[in-house]
Write an enzyme that holds these catalytic residues in place. Structure first.
Site, mmCIF file in Angstrom:
data_model
loop_
_atom_site.group_PDB
_atom_site.id
_atom_site.type_symbol
_atom_site.label_atom_id
_atom_site.label_comp_id
_atom_site.label_asym_id
_atom_site.label_seq_id
_atom_site.Cartn_x
_atom_site.Cartn_y
_atom_site.Cartn_z
ATOM 1 N N CYS A 76 0.837 -1.198 0.000
ATOM 2 C CA CYS A 76 0.000 0.000 0.000
ATOM 3 C C CYS A 76 0.875 1.251 0.000
ATOM 4 C CB CYS A 76 -0.898 0.025 1.233
ATOM 5 S SG CYS A 76 -2.428 -0.901 1.008
ATOM 6 N N MET A 113 -8.273 0.188 0.994
ATOM 7 C CA MET A 113 -7.536 -0.581 2.003
ATOM 8 C C MET A 113 -7.521 0.157 3.346
ATOM 9 S SD MET A 113 -7.033 -3.315 0.449
ATOM 10 C CE MET A 113 -6.451 -4.060 1.973
ATOM 11 N N GLU A 114 -7.474 1.489 3.273
ATOM 12 C CA GLU A 114 -7.548 2.280 4.507
ATOM 13 C C GLU A 114 -8.910 2.075 5.178
ATOM 14 O OE1 GLU A 114 -6.058 3.202 1.766
ATOM 15 O OE2 GLU A 114 -4.056 3.729 2.495
ATOM 16 N N ASP A 128 -11.383 -7.396 21.643
ATOM 17 C CA ASP A 128 -10.512 -7.341 22.817
ATOM 18 C C ASP A 128 -11.274 -6.915 24.065
ATOM 19 O OD1 ASP A 128 -7.987 -7.297 24.228
ATOM 20 O OD2 ASP A 128 -8.054 -5.115 24.106
#
Lengths: 160, 160, 160, 160, 160, 160
Positions: A76, A113-114, A128
């Site tokens: 990228c 992609m970002e 998490d």
């Protein structure tokens, strides 16, 4: 058959030249879902009502991750994002949270992609923060929803 | 109801104290799938036969990402991973690639987020390298497969 | 006169050897203040009541920054923090917010720089989020409040 | 009342769109002070006369930190700084060091957070290198001194 | 023939398991040279006499890079270095600067890659700071000088 | 005598202003060699024939490192590279591998440091992956081969 521009003549990966591409305003949106148990959804909802911290923490993580995309994905290009939005919607009836993102810049290469990195890290952060409650969670349906700008112009995922 | 240890008394997120936890060998495994068109699978297979670059690039990206986990996920502890494995299997009949990871260390907290980060970034890298061929790809089924070590001992996802 | 251990015989900076130091539980706390106009305090208070986003964003930024301390401060050792807490208190009558932090680990070197980095970046984030409202803000009184563990044992700033 | 542009309609933080802003040359300057004992000032002065390492190390740390600003502050845009200067002046009579910075770029958003990050990390580095001599040090008066460029044009802190 | 432990059974790279290795004190030293013109050496010497900034900047860069080794080298384990020294000696008669480093930790894997990364980035920084004066510079003789600790025990490069 | 633009009036290093420089297409190429034993070359060749992993891993590491150049070299400007190529050629008769790189962007400052960082980290990665086989390896001949664009225009190393 389509042409994979990331692979050079000898078959090895390179970060391809985008210099000759036109600089246009480019926007991409993406989404992902995280499925969890009823009890865990209830906890998120309760926290959201009181403080919203789980959702805000995941949102901040997603925004910061969008800025790290070219650090994470080997081929990228580094980009100067002009906007990053991440939103998280609790879809309690489907026992899931929906994470969406929008990335934008004026540049020579797309920002899908970002946008994907943003929803990915936001979903991992939700994982998490909720894993003590439900370790069986699954992240599903991560994809690009739409793109605009550049040579291809407006594009939308066929299943939207 | 389970107890979310990442939320302090006033409801705000913190990186919780793990100092008093026992230092044991901890292992976690995770998986994710990326679905793509027949033509794109064929391209990956062809490259794999010739050079394996798409798969190796994604694998390297996943390994490096596991080491960045605490940089990406706000409340994850910095860890000194003693092992990171990432593998990618082309499951051509299901029109998908399966990414799996294994993370290991001797420490005071589990490594499932590291294992998930590895499969997540490996899958995003596959997406990046194949998106010119198929922009409709989806990443699905990202989850923890198993954990061992620590207070909870051996754990396996119920659907495995 | 005290002995600056970061300077070698020829006067040049080095990251000094801490290997022979005892591994003990080490805790450090730090604080900083950011002063702002009445109107800006009011805005923070209003947001805090509704969503708490300004404060949560700054808190998350501070926690993440503590983990980057050795990346930022040239001669700080990489550490595996076992705990990071950041808290922000609105002290409306003094027209300021108070940021405090606590860092902890079991290791060979102290964590006061991590605690200071946490309050510093949390305060900068508050500045960033409020600067459209008050560009004249000042960050004041950044210091270590207390340390425990290691050769020096318990220490408290004389003015506390 | 001023309008906090970092908060979206639902009250959650986002990295706001700057794409439609004009690209102009933007400069920002910032300052911070670190107060220390006479003995510690004397040590810094002596080192400065001989090698200058404490000051150079802090200066380099400040410059490098300016480039990491968007990594540290969640809602800061990634920027391509065209200049970063950091200077440190020993003001022995006031028992303090003054850290100043100047950041510049041609872009769509201001650089005051970069300038503040530079003085903040330079001051933390001074703290780190002098803390063996004086653990009671305080960092004070961190603020933006001036800005130019952009919609608001030239701005100077009222107390300069 | 020796056994390349970084390659798994299927020939793909992985970050190998070091968990069962003994934790011992490990030290590694490395060196590199940068060759430059007489005029450029003279400039460095003159600056060294006056401020030493070129050398100090390169030294700081080398120390900070050692801490980033596992971020840069895909299969290096994250480590908690207990010491990093970088030194630069002007060898004017040979028209070169010699960069040396020493890395140390108590751990399960060696630190020669950290030592090499330190000399590499210090040499690149010297290149960056001197390239306006001499763009023809060359970096030569980068190698590990010695290692101690671990299974192999003391090792020294045969040509030292 | 040439003028070192990275040193300010008081002799201290700064990241110099490039804002007034012309934005032109800039390309730089660099090379480095790593010398190894016959047995180690044979192993690399064997792996290259089978999987190419050693070479691909080093190549990916070099590409990713080019993007981190301004993080590593204190006075390098952050840049948005539009292209990074890294290639590795096994020159078995000379008992060495040759690493070359090409970096390109449209910008205000040259990209030779990015090209050098790419070959440096690719060579270090080769070292890491082969050091179990041959710890005596040396990295040699690291230099800029050519530059184009900017004020100086086309430049080639005199010994090419």
């Amino acid at each position: 058959m389509s042409n994979l521009t990331h692979v050079d003549a000898s078959g090895s990966a390179n970060m391809v030249d985008v210099n000759s591409k036109a600089e246009t305003v480019r926007v991409a949106t993406a989404e992902a879902f995280i499925y969890m148990s009823q009890a865990t959804i209830d906890e998120v909802l309760a926290h959201q009502n009181k403080k919203g911290d789980v959702l805000t923490t995941a949102k901040i993580a997603g925004i910061m991750a969008a800025k790290k995309c070219s650090d994470l994905i080997p081929l990228c290009h580094p980009l100067m994002l002009s906007q990053v939005d991440v939103d998280i919607e609790v879809q309690a009836e489907q026992l899931r949270l929906r994470v969406t993102s929008l990335c934008k810049l004026s540049g020579k290469t797309g920002v899908e992609m970002e946008a994907l990195t943003a929803v990915s890290v936001a979903a991992l952060t939700l994982f998490d923060m909720c894993k003590a409650s439900d370790p069986n969670m699954r992240i599903e349906g991560m994809r690009v929803l739409s793109k605009s700008g550049g040579k291809t112009g407006d594009w939308q995922h066929p299943n939207t």
